[in-house]
Scaffold this motif. Sequence first.
Motif, PDB file in Angstrom:
ATOM      1  N   SER A   1       5.969 -60.872   8.646  1.00  0.00           N
ATOM      2  CA  SER A   1       7.254 -60.246   8.368  1.00  0.00           C
ATOM      3  C   SER A   1       8.385 -61.273   8.437  1.00  0.00           C
ATOM      4  CB  SER A   1       7.456 -59.107   9.376  1.00  0.00           C
ATOM      5  OG  SER A   1       8.801 -58.854   9.589  1.00  0.00           O
TER       6      SER A   1
ATOM      7  N   MET B   1       7.755 -50.477   8.359  1.00  0.00           N
ATOM      8  CA  MET B   1       8.040 -51.396   7.233  1.00  0.00           C
ATOM      9  C   MET B   1       8.623 -50.610   6.044  1.00  0.00           C
ATOM     10  SD  MET B   1       8.359 -54.338   6.476  1.00  0.00           S
ATOM     11  CE  MET B   1       7.882 -54.801   8.138  1.00  0.00           C
ATOM     12  N   GLN B   2       9.456 -51.266   5.281  1.00  0.00           N
ATOM     13  CA  GLN B   2      10.095 -50.594   4.155  1.00  0.00           C
ATOM     14  C   GLN B   2       9.137 -50.464   2.971  1.00  0.00           C
ATOM     15  OE1 GLN B   2      14.167 -51.721   3.274  1.00  0.00           O
ATOM     16  NE2 GLN B   2      14.020 -53.203   4.919  1.00  0.00           N
ATOM     17  N   HIS B   3       9.415 -49.500   2.125  1.00  0.00           N
ATOM     18  CA  HIS B   3       8.530 -49.276   0.983  1.00  0.00           C
ATOM     19  C   HIS B   3       9.009 -50.012  -0.248  1.00  0.00           C
ATOM     20  CE1 HIS B   3       7.739 -45.595   3.516  1.00  0.00           C
ATOM     21  NE2 HIS B   3       6.657 -46.327   3.574  1.00  0.00           N
ATOM     22  N   ILE B   4       8.898 -51.334  -0.216  1.00  0.00           N
ATOM     23  CA  ILE B   4       9.206 -52.141  -1.391  1.00  0.00           C
ATOM     24  C   ILE B   4       7.867 -52.737  -1.790  1.00  0.00           C
ATOM     25  CG2 ILE B   4      10.555 -54.070  -2.276  1.00  0.00           C
ATOM     26  CD1 ILE B   4      12.440 -53.620   0.139  1.00  0.00           C
ATOM     27  N   PRO B   5       7.269 -52.240  -2.881  1.00  0.00           N
ATOM     28  CA  PRO B   5       5.880 -52.623  -3.189  1.00  0.00           C
ATOM     29  C   PRO B   5       5.653 -54.131  -3.211  1.00  0.00           C
ATOM     30  CG  PRO B   5       6.618 -50.865  -4.643  1.00  0.00           C
ATOM     31  CD  PRO B   5       7.822 -51.283  -3.846  1.00  0.00           C
ATOM     32  N   ALA B   6       6.552 -54.898  -3.840  1.00  0.00           N
ATOM     33  CA  ALA B   6       6.349 -56.349  -3.932  1.00  0.00           C
ATOM     34  C   ALA B   6       6.375 -56.981  -2.550  1.00  0.00           C
ATOM     35  CB  ALA B   6       7.422 -56.983  -4.826  1.00  0.00           C
ATOM     36  N   LEU B   7       7.238 -56.470  -1.679  1.00  0.00           N
ATOM     37  CA  LEU B   7       7.324 -57.005  -0.319  1.00  0.00           C
ATOM     38  C   LEU B   7       6.054 -56.668   0.458  1.00  0.00           C
ATOM     39  CD1 LEU B   7       8.921 -58.309   1.986  1.00  0.00           C
ATOM     40  CD2 LEU B   7      10.075 -56.127   2.360  1.00  0.00           C
TER      41      LEU B   7
END
Lengths: 199, 199
Positions: A26, A1-7
């Motif tokens: 997801s 998973m990507q490191h986009i905090p809000a996501l």
Amino acid sequence: MQHIPALQTLLDELERLPGIGPKSASRIAYWMLNTEKPTVVRLADAIHEVKDTVHFCKRCFNYAQDELCEFCASSDRDTSIICVVSVPRDIAVIEKSGAFNGLYHVLGGELSPLDGVGPDQLHISELMARLGSSQVREVLLATNPTVEGETTASYLARMIQPLGIRVTRLASGLPVGGDLEFADEVTLGRAIENRRELL
Amino acid sequence: MQHIPALQTLLDELERLPGIGPKSASRIAYWMLNTEKPTVVRLADAIHEVKDTVHFCKRCFNYAQDELCEFCASSDRDTSIICVVSVPRDIAVIEKSGAFNGLYHVLGGELSPLDGVGPDQLHISELMARLGSSQVREVLLATNPTVEGETTASYLARMIQPLGIRVTRLASGLPVGGDLEFADEVTLGRAIENRRELL
């Protein structure tokens, strides 16, 4: 998973929902990212609205937006029979059957000593108060056909019988449209026990 | 279903989510009614947060909370290779494989004339600009192995080749761990075509 905090936060919160695993979460999260804001935010608003405005009917403990739920407030229902259910959701299922037109009473669970749920944790005293002060002639016990549900039904039956009110229970037996071959032995045993006269 | 307007609205919004039907929506909605407010409202807040703070990376069109996404902003990635994907979600899948350490470029879809998606609807000119101004030595085309994905890959290959940059494509073949018996004939044909020397 990507490191986009809000996501990541959104994914964590979605996975908390019943029946939603990492893949569904997801899929939903990316759909939300990819969909225009007003559409997506309507869900957030609906969540707030439900938590702010829906509470328990003060008479039967069903969910309601007004003081009384739609059934307690209605003048079209048969007030001489009360159907006792474990949780509000069961009311929707019974209503869908179209076979019942009385009032409801939600216990808020089922007796389960191991989980620390005794009579005081359920809305049983409120049910007894309703029965004492109204012209109810029948109580239909619609708790689940499980150990806890049956225990709760037996307990209530013993409490209510002395009041001279008829106490009934949902029938157990084969599901309509089901195949005998796939019936479990307990259900089949119950169906034989409760066999009825044809004609 | 019961006539509680706020509950009905919540159900409608939940059913709008991908993969959520009436039964799942009802299960989630009643879970929300039955769970204490702070827990439930965290999801609503997470939805708002994502829609308010996540946007496209200005270089590669991946999702990002800062101006650049984590890959474009990182100093640990191999800047000589760019992997081209259709949608941001594909990046998460490629990252999970651990087999790629370069940069990405998100097209925002695939060529599909019937749906009105031509080269101008995708981030192709931005890709060409990136290739013209940097030391990229390879472009890995990771669009889907579908008609639209293959068409898009061929189109990009023809555009990029004149720049003297190596253009590669994800291999097609049998899924690892899959069974030959269940392989479709197109995949199997591709696997035979692309067979490789052992030793």
